[in-house]
Design a protein around this motif. Structure first.
Motif, mmCIF file in Angstrom:
data_model
loop_
_atom_site.group_PDB
_atom_site.id
_atom_site.type_symbol
_atom_site.label_atom_id
_atom_site.label_comp_id
_atom_site.label_asym_id
_atom_site.label_seq_id
_atom_site.Cartn_x
_atom_site.Cartn_y
_atom_site.Cartn_z
ATOM 1 N N ASP A 129 8.529 7.911 -9.191
ATOM 2 C CA ASP A 129 9.697 8.770 -9.016
ATOM 3 C C ASP A 129 10.941 8.118 -9.613
ATOM 4 O O ASP A 129 11.755 8.778 -10.266
ATOM 5 N N LEU A 130 11.071 6.821 -9.414
ATOM 6 C CA LEU A 130 12.217 6.080 -9.942
ATOM 7 C C LEU A 130 12.300 6.208 -11.456
ATOM 8 O O LEU A 130 13.376 6.388 -12.029
ATOM 9 N N LEU A 131 11.144 6.124 -12.124
ATOM 10 C CA LEU A 131 11.088 6.140 -13.583
ATOM 11 C C LEU A 131 10.702 7.513 -14.134
ATOM 12 O O LEU A 131 10.467 7.659 -15.338
ATOM 13 N N LYS A 132 10.621 8.494 -13.256
ATOM 14 C CA LYS A 132 10.401 9.897 -13.633
ATOM 15 C C LYS A 132 9.111 10.105 -14.429
ATOM 16 O O LYS A 132 9.081 10.738 -15.480
ATOM 17 N N VAL A 133 8.028 9.530 -13.890
ATOM 18 C CA VAL A 133 6.695 9.763 -14.446
ATOM 19 C C VAL A 133 5.878 10.491 -13.388
ATOM 20 O O VAL A 133 5.768 10.000 -12.262
ATOM 21 N N PRO A 134 5.321 11.658 -13.686
ATOM 22 C CA PRO A 134 4.535 12.384 -12.684
ATOM 23 C C PRO A 134 3.315 11.575 -12.248
ATOM 24 O O PRO A 134 2.707 10.864 -13.054
ATOM 25 N N ALA A 135 2.967 11.685 -10.970
ATOM 26 C CA ALA A 135 1.847 10.910 -10.430
ATOM 27 C C ALA A 135 0.968 11.779 -9.544
ATOM 28 O O ALA A 135 1.458 12.582 -8.750
ATOM 29 N N ILE A 136 -0.341 11.598 -9.700
ATOM 30 C CA ILE A 136 -1.354 12.277 -8.897
ATOM 31 C C ILE A 136 -2.099 11.215 -8.098
ATOM 32 O O ILE A 136 -2.398 10.130 -8.617
ATOM 33 N N PHE A 137 -2.436 11.529 -6.847
ATOM 34 C CA PHE A 137 -3.087 10.568 -5.964
ATOM 35 C C PHE A 137 -4.430 11.125 -5.503
ATOM 36 O O PHE A 137 -4.486 12.192 -4.883
ATOM 37 N N ILE A 138 -5.507 10.395 -5.832
ATOM 38 C CA ILE A 138 -6.863 10.805 -5.483
ATOM 39 C C ILE A 138 -7.412 9.800 -4.480
ATOM 40 O O ILE A 138 -7.565 8.619 -4.797
ATOM 41 N N LYS A 139 -7.710 10.243 -3.271
ATOM 42 C CA LYS A 139 -8.121 9.337 -2.206
ATOM 43 C C LYS A 139 -9.446 9.792 -1.587
ATOM 44 O O LYS A 139 -9.565 10.946 -1.154
ATOM 45 N N ALA A 140 -10.429 8.879 -1.543
ATOM 46 C CA ALA A 140 -11.732 9.161 -0.961
ATOM 47 C C ALA A 140 -11.860 8.420 0.374
ATOM 48 O O ALA A 140 -11.540 7.233 0.469
ATOM 49 N N VAL A 141 -12.342 9.106 1.384
ATOM 50 C CA VAL A 141 -12.330 8.589 2.758
ATOM 51 C C VAL A 141 -13.533 7.686 3.022
ATOM 52 O O VAL A 141 -14.689 8.120 2.948
ATOM 53 N N THR A 142 -13.254 6.422 3.355
ATOM 54 C CA THR A 142 -14.301 5.449 3.698
ATOM 55 C C THR A 142 -14.477 5.278 5.196
ATOM 56 O O THR A 142 -15.541 4.860 5.665
ATOM 57 N N ASP A 143 -13.427 5.535 5.956
ATOM 58 C CA ASP A 143 -13.487 5.278 7.398
ATOM 59 C C ASP A 143 -12.623 6.284 8.138
ATOM 60 O O ASP A 143 -11.641 6.795 7.595
ATOM 61 N N ILE A 144 -13.012 6.555 9.365
ATOM 62 C CA ILE A 144 -12.266 7.484 10.218
ATOM 63 C C ILE A 144 -11.390 6.653 11.149
ATOM 64 O O ILE A 144 -11.882 5.985 12.055
ATOM 65 N N VAL A 145 -10.100 6.692 10.902
ATOM 66 C CA VAL A 145 -9.167 5.829 11.611
ATOM 67 C C VAL A 145 -9.131 6.148 13.102
ATOM 68 O O VAL A 145 -9.058 5.245 13.937
ATOM 69 N N ASP A 146 -9.211 7.422 13.440
ATOM 70 C CA ASP A 146 -9.203 7.827 14.844
ATOM 71 C C ASP A 146 -10.617 8.078 15.362
ATOM 72 O O ASP A 146 -10.834 8.872 16.281
ATOM 73 N N GLY A 147 -11.579 7.358 14.786
ATOM 74 C CA GLY A 147 -12.962 7.452 15.224
ATOM 75 C C GLY A 147 -13.320 6.320 16.174
ATOM 76 O O GLY A 147 -12.473 5.578 16.653
ATOM 77 N N GLU A 148 -14.629 6.140 16.406
ATOM 78 C CA GLU A 148 -15.093 5.164 17.388
ATOM 79 C C GLU A 148 -15.436 3.813 16.783
ATOM 80 O O GLU A 148 -15.432 2.793 17.474
ATOM 81 N N LYS A 149 -15.735 3.766 15.488
ATOM 82 C CA LYS A 149 -16.136 2.509 14.859
ATOM 83 C C LYS A 149 -14.927 1.683 14.448
ATOM 84 O O LYS A 149 -13.891 2.243 14.068
ATOM 85 N N PRO A 150 -15.041 0.348 14.479
ATOM 86 C CA PRO A 150 -13.958 -0.507 13.970
ATOM 87 C C PRO A 150 -13.698 -0.214 12.494
ATOM 88 O O PRO A 150 -14.639 -0.054 11.713
ATOM 89 N N THR A 151 -12.420 -0.132 12.114
ATOM 90 C CA THR A 151 -12.050 0.267 10.758
ATOM 91 C C THR A 151 -12.683 -0.613 9.696
ATOM 92 O O THR A 151 -13.276 -0.119 8.730
#
Length: 265
Positions: free
Chosen positions: A209-231
């Motif tokens: 944003d500072l340098l005015k370059v458009p950015a796309i963010f692609i995120k794949a879920v490895t863990d459920i933060v509000d789940g039962e297993k340790p992160t």
């Protein structure tokens, strides 16, 4: 981020750039971990650069190549010179993003990586999200206006045609420098209305944003933060399989972008 193709000069006048109308030519992909980066490198048949474009001494690694009409640059922040682990987190992400923009002058930045997801917001292991917004959850400055600066909310580049064509999920991204989640972080993440959390996205969004370059963010879920297993346990357990989903999504995004302008995304 600023409206597509617009920036203000010193006199405050708005200049409409032609970059939004011409086909995208140069893309910088920023990926924090080698495990996440190498499958994308192999998928896109990229080559590691032997003579770095970056300052001497930094561990940053550039892979490059072409996909049809696109010049692809994948930047991995490399290994910490002392401890030998991936240089994850907001500081490395900010520095790499700034340097890559200065050297490579990309039309578009893609930040790809794994993330924690929240089942309360509909996230499941292996889901791939495009971030609509990026904000921080661990920069707490309880002073008026400074509190908003700490959150650092930025809109990601909007790509409705890409999202519809590839049938990708959309959610808000919250960023912090810790893998775990403290009660303070949790309340901030809830306030950010986040579906996924990572350790780089909002920092990259800030520099883009500072340098005015458009950015796309692609995120794949490895863990459920509000789940039962340790992160940490769940993250390591699912990393390989989710990385495969991530690199497939990145390849599909690149294929969709080829031949299109920013305004067509």
């Amino acid at each position: 981020m600023a409206p597509l193709g617009e920036k203000s000069d010193a006199s405050g006048e708005v200049i409409v750039a032609e970059v939004g109308k011409r086909p995208i030519s140069t893309i910088v992909i920023i990926i924090a971990m080698q495990t996440e980066a190498l499958p994308v490198v192999n998928k896109l048949q990229l080559t590691e650069q032997s003579n770095s474009l970056f300052p001497p001494g930094v561990p940053w690694v550039r892979y490059y190549g072409t996909y049809k009409d696109l010049h692809i640059n994948l930047i991995w922040p490399g290994k910490d010179s002392v401890l030998g682990v991936d240089s994850v987190g907001t500081i490395s992400a900010s520095l790499v993003t700034y340097a890559a923009i200065q050297v490579l002058q990309p039309d578009l930045i893609i930040n790809a990586g794994t993330a924690g997801g929240f089942k309360a917001k509909g996230a499941s292991i292996g889901d791939v999200f495009i971030a609509s917004d990026c904000a921080f959850h661990d920069r707490r400055i309880p002073i008026p206006v400074f509190d908003l600066y700490g959150v650092g909310l930025r809109k990601a580049f909007e790509a409705p045609n890409l999202i519809q064509e590839l049938n990708l999920k959309v959610g808000k991204l919250s960023t912090g420098d810790s893998l775990d989640m403290t009660p303070h972080d949790e309340s901030s993440i809830i306030a950010n209305d986040a579906t996924v959390k990572d350790m780089e996205g909002a920092a990259i969004a800030y520099v883009a944003d500072l340098l005015k370059v458009p950015a796309i963010f692609i995120k794949a879920v490895t863990d459920i933060v509000d789940g039962e297993k340790p992160t940490a346990e769940e993250f390591l357990q699912n990393l390989a399989a989710v990385t495969a989903a991530l690199d497939e999504a990145v390849a599909q995004v690149i294929a969709f972008i080829n031949g299109k302008s920013l305004s067509e995304l």
